[in-house]
Structures are given as C-alpha cells and as structure tokens.
Motif scaffolding. Structure first.
Motif, PDB file in Angstrom:
ATOM      1  N   GLU A 162      -4.404   8.850  -7.098  1.00 31.45           N
ATOM      2  CA  GLU A 162      -5.397   8.310  -7.826  1.00 31.45           C
ATOM      3  C   GLU A 162      -6.759   8.684  -7.355  1.00 31.45           C
ATOM      4  N   LEU A 163      -6.808   9.233  -6.362  1.00 28.11           N
ATOM      5  CA  LEU A 163      -8.161   9.865  -5.700  1.00 28.11           C
ATOM      6  C   LEU A 163      -8.264  11.343  -6.176  1.00 28.11           C
ATOM      7  N   GLU A 174       0.306   7.113  -3.783  1.00 25.97           N
ATOM      8  CA  GLU A 174      -0.219   6.562  -5.144  1.00 25.97           C
ATOM      9  C   GLU A 174      -1.708   6.684  -4.958  1.00 25.97           C
ATOM     10  N   LYS A 175      -2.230   6.264  -3.694  1.00 26.84           N
ATOM     11  CA  LYS A 175      -3.754   6.423  -3.331  1.00 26.84           C
ATOM     12  C   LYS A 175      -4.377   7.841  -3.480  1.00 26.84           C
ATOM     13  N   ILE A 176      -3.520   8.741  -3.016  1.00 26.61           N
ATOM     14  CA  ILE A 176      -3.661  10.246  -3.106  1.00 26.61           C
ATOM     15  C   ILE A 176      -4.026  10.694  -4.621  1.00 26.61           C
ATOM     16  N   PHE A 235       0.879  -1.352   0.027  1.00 23.99           N
ATOM     17  CA  PHE A 235       0.165  -0.099  -0.047  1.00 23.99           C
ATOM     18  C   PHE A 235       0.817   1.214   0.066  1.00 23.99           C
ATOM     19  N   ASN A 236       0.886   1.893  -1.148  1.00 26.26           N
ATOM     20  CA  ASN A 236       1.568   3.389  -1.342  1.00 26.26           C
ATOM     21  C   ASN A 236       0.756   4.405  -0.953  1.00 26.26           C
ATOM     22  N   PRO A 237       0.562   5.294   0.199  1.00 21.10           N
ATOM     23  CA  PRO A 237      -0.411   6.344   0.293  1.00 21.10           C
ATOM     24  C   PRO A 237      -0.298   7.307  -0.709  1.00 21.10           C
TER      25      PRO A 237
END
Length: 134
Positions: A111-112, A107-109, A103-105
C-alpha cells in the motif's frame, strides 16, 4: 487420598497482597522502592505489615499500576481464574481480532509503495507540463 486443587486462602493482609501483586507483575522490591522514593528494606518491611494506611496504599497502587482496592481486596482465586480463562480462551470471529483487525505487514508495504509510486507519477507529470511551457 485427597483429590482436587488445594484450597487457596483469601487474605486481607495488605503487605502480603502487595508482595503477591508485585511478584505476579515481575516487579523487584528495588524497582518498587525506587518508584516510591524508599529503600528495598522499607518495601520488605511494608510487605510484612498486615494493615497499611490508605495514603501509602494509594502510592504503592499507583506505582504498581493497580487501584488501592485491588490491593485491599486481592483474591488469589480470581487471579488464577482469570489466568486460566485467558489461557483457555479461544477467540471467535466477533472477538478482539475482529475489533482490532489483523495487521499484514506485506499488505501495508505494498500500500505504501503504491502511494509513493502514484506520488512520483504526479511529480513527473507536473515536470513535463512545466518543461513544455518553457
């Protein structure tokens, strides 16, 4: 001179097994007593009993999050062995990290943020269409 590790005895003393499991899990006697609707003194007395009836073992086991069999057949060798295996374990590419994924935070940010940006662009386009029709 004695070498090697000290001998750890397997005990079938239910009370001592409860105490060891409770200590390993960092649960205080008061907390266990509260979960069982007993007093701390009751837990202390329980931990001194060699044999505990199955109904009480099941209640204690549920409160500790283990099975009654774990209490009955508790073996310190296995616990220490498991702790050492976990501590010495190195994960390969096919291990839990691959199953669970990393889980790479950041990358998630990103993406969102991209999804939010796309949504806003769609809203702007819809508003433009509505305003040109009027």
């Amino acid at each position: 001179m004695v070498t090697g590790s000290p001998e750890i005895q397997t005990t079938k003393h239910h009370g001592k097994n409860i105490q060891k499991i409770r200590v390993y899990m960092n649960v205080k006697q008061n907390a266990l007593a509260t979960d069982l609707g007993l007093t701390q003194q009751d837990i202390s007395a329980l931990e001194k009993q060699e044999n505990i009836d199955d109904a009480m073992l099941v209640k204690v086991a549920e409160a500790l999050g283990v099975s009654a069999e774990v209490i009955k057949e508790f073996d310190e060798r296995n616990v220490i062995n498991n702790i050492n295996n976990v501590r010495d374990c190195t994960f390969s590419d096919n291990s839990i990290n691959s199953v669970a994924g990393t889980f790479n935070p950041v990358e998630k940010i990103v993406e969102l943020y991209e999804r939010l940006l796309t949504s806003e662009k769609e809203k702007v386009e819809m508003l433009k269409k509505i305003s040109t029709k009027e």
